[in-house]
Design an enzyme around this catalytic site. Structure first.
Site, PDB file in Angstrom:
ATOM      1  N   SER A  79       0.833  -1.211   0.000  1.00 34.81           N
ATOM      2  CA  SER A  79       0.000   0.000   0.000  1.00 34.81           C
ATOM      3  C   SER A  79       0.866   1.259   0.000  1.00 34.81           C
ATOM      4  O   SER A  79       2.010   1.266   0.446  1.00 34.81           O
ATOM      5  CB  SER A  79      -0.924   0.014   1.212  1.00 34.81           C
ATOM      6  OG  SER A  79      -1.754  -1.119   1.202  1.00 34.81           O
TER       7      SER A  79
HETATM    8  N1  SAH Z   1      -0.944  -4.709   3.992  1.00 30.79           N
HETATM    9  C1  SAH Z   1      -0.192  -4.714   2.772  1.00 30.79           C
HETATM   10  C2  SAH Z   1      -1.068  -4.546   1.581  1.00 30.79           C
HETATM   11  C3  SAH Z   1      -1.256  -5.826   0.881  1.00 30.79           C
HETATM   12  S1  SAH Z   1      -2.328  -5.767  -0.519  1.00 30.79           S
HETATM   13  C4  SAH Z   1       0.900  -3.670   2.860  1.00 30.79           C
HETATM   14  O1  SAH Z   1       1.460  -3.523   3.901  1.00 30.79           O
HETATM   15  O2  SAH Z   1       1.233  -3.026   1.907  1.00 30.79           O
HETATM   16  C5  SAH Z   1      -3.731  -6.602   0.088  1.00 30.79           C
HETATM   17  C6  SAH Z   1      -3.546  -8.048   0.449  1.00 30.79           C
HETATM   18  O3  SAH Z   1      -4.817  -8.535   0.844  1.00 30.79           O
HETATM   19  C7  SAH Z   1      -3.085  -8.952  -0.685  1.00 30.79           C
HETATM   20  O4  SAH Z   1      -1.892  -9.570  -0.330  1.00 30.79           O
HETATM   21  C8  SAH Z   1      -4.221  -9.970  -0.821  1.00 30.79           C
HETATM   22  O5  SAH Z   1      -3.781 -11.273  -1.119  1.00 30.79           O
HETATM   23  C9  SAH Z   1      -4.836  -9.900   0.563  1.00 30.79           C
HETATM   24  N2  SAH Z   1      -6.210 -10.394   0.670  1.00 30.79           N
HETATM   25  C10 SAH Z   1      -7.258 -10.220  -0.164  1.00 30.79           C
HETATM   26  N3  SAH Z   1      -8.348 -10.855   0.301  1.00 30.79           N
HETATM   27  C11 SAH Z   1      -7.972 -11.443   1.477  1.00 30.79           C
HETATM   28  C12 SAH Z   1      -8.641 -12.259   2.439  1.00 30.79           C
HETATM   29  N4  SAH Z   1      -9.907 -12.627   2.303  1.00 30.79           N
HETATM   30  N5  SAH Z   1      -7.947 -12.666   3.521  1.00 30.79           N
HETATM   31  C13 SAH Z   1      -6.647 -12.340   3.687  1.00 30.79           C
HETATM   32  N6  SAH Z   1      -5.964 -11.583   2.806  1.00 30.79           N
HETATM   33  C14 SAH Z   1      -6.609 -11.140   1.725  1.00 30.79           C
END
Ligand code: SAH
Length: 288
Positions: free
Chosen positions: A134
């Site tokens: 993010s």
């Molecule tokens: N928190 C991260 C952002 C990751 S992007 C950061 O620090 O930058 C969002 C993430 O959510 C992705 O890795 C995706 O695989 C995950 N995601 C989507 N749906 C999900 C679910 N139902 N349970 C767990 N993770 C999920």
């Protein structure tokens, strides 16, 4: 948790080799991953010319950078990160503790070496598996909203849905007593583990599973953050909020809004729309 800012037990210098040691040829390397985030990064970096962050990084010749004592490279990386934090503050994030947390976490260590030079531009970037790390602004903004609670910002137990590479969990660990983070893609769960291991952050627990179901064994949470957007916030997550707890989530598909949901009582939740945002989709189930 005390108000005293947590520090990682290890100085960055002892873990920074991962990024610095592999930066050879970075400036010539082109990002070829066809993801929106990559396009975002390209756009944002050209927008960011008023503050030449990338130039600052690029100004240290790779060979020289590897020869510089690790304490100096720590200082360079810290200075660039400080500039990123100033930009986030100028975009409206006011919570000093959140800004300090952002300053403490070495974002470049959460990116693959080819992208590390872009770590401190304010953009989401690809982390593989069609997912992104993010944007620093939105990470800070969501945590600021979470902390704006009736407990003066104290957060005991926080749940993050969507660990990705582990960056936001690391920032959260600086402002919450215990952080639980769930990721549905096994490879990213493993990536987060290996990114976080050298930082030795004692108060993060990573879990592989479907975050839409929350973490009932650990609930209630006084804060929940979703790092992926669903058409609505899963009911299980609402049920796992403590009374007085806050949940921040992007909601929508092509057009998304950041929502704050406050649990006022056993049966009452209040939703506030905060601002437009753009996140990867929240999906059910797991990918092994
Ligand atoms: N928190 C991260 C952002 C990751 S992007 C950061 O620090 O930058 C969002 C993430 O959510 C992705 O890795 C995706 O695989 C995950 N995601 C989507 N749906 C999900 C679910 N139902 N349970 C767990 N993770 C999920």
């Amino acid at each position: 948790m005390t108000e005293k800012t947590r520090r990682f037990p290890l100085p960055l210098s002892s873990v920074a080799n991962k990024a610095h040691g592999e930066k050879k040829g970075l400036s010539q390397q082109k990002t070829v991953m066809p993801q929106t985030a990559t396009r975002n990064a390209a756009t944002n970096s050209s927008l960011a010319t008023s503050r030449p962050i990338r130039k600052e990084l690029g100004a240290v010749p790779v060979k020289a950078a590897r020869q510089i004592e690790s304490s100096s490279s720590t200082m360079v990386s810290h200075a660039v990160r400080k500039a990123m934090v100033e930009r986030v503050a100028s975009q409206g994030v006011k919570d000093a503790k959140v800004l300090k947390a952002l300053e403490n976490v070495p974002r470049h260590l959460f990116l693959e070496p080819a992208l590390a030079s872009q770590a401190y531009i304010d953009a989401s970037l690809p982390i593989g598996h069609h997912q992104t790390i993010s944007q620093p602004y939105i990470v800070a903004r969501m945590i600021e909203v979470l902390r704006d609670n009736m407990q003066g910002g104290t957060l005991e137990r926080v749940l993050e849905i969507g660990t990705g590479c582990g960056y936001q969990a690391a920032v959260l660990s600086q402002v919450a007593k215990d952080v639980y983070s769930i990721e549905r893609i096994k490879a990213l769960h493993e990536l987060a583990k290996s990114n976080l291991r050298p930082l030795r952050i004692p108060n993060i627990r990573l879990h592989y599973g479907d975050g839409m179901l929350g973490f009932p064994q650990i609930a209630p949470f006084d804060g929940i953050i979703l790092a992926a957007a669903g058409l609505e916030v899963p009911k299980d997550l609402l049920e796992q909020m403590a009374i007085g707890g806050r949940l921040v989530a992007p909601v929508g598909s092509s057009s998304q809004v950041l929502q704050l949901i406050e649990r006022k009582s056993r049966h009452e939740w209040v939703t506030t729309n905060l601002e437009n945002c753009h996140f990867v989709p929240l999906r059910p189930g797991t990918i092994a």
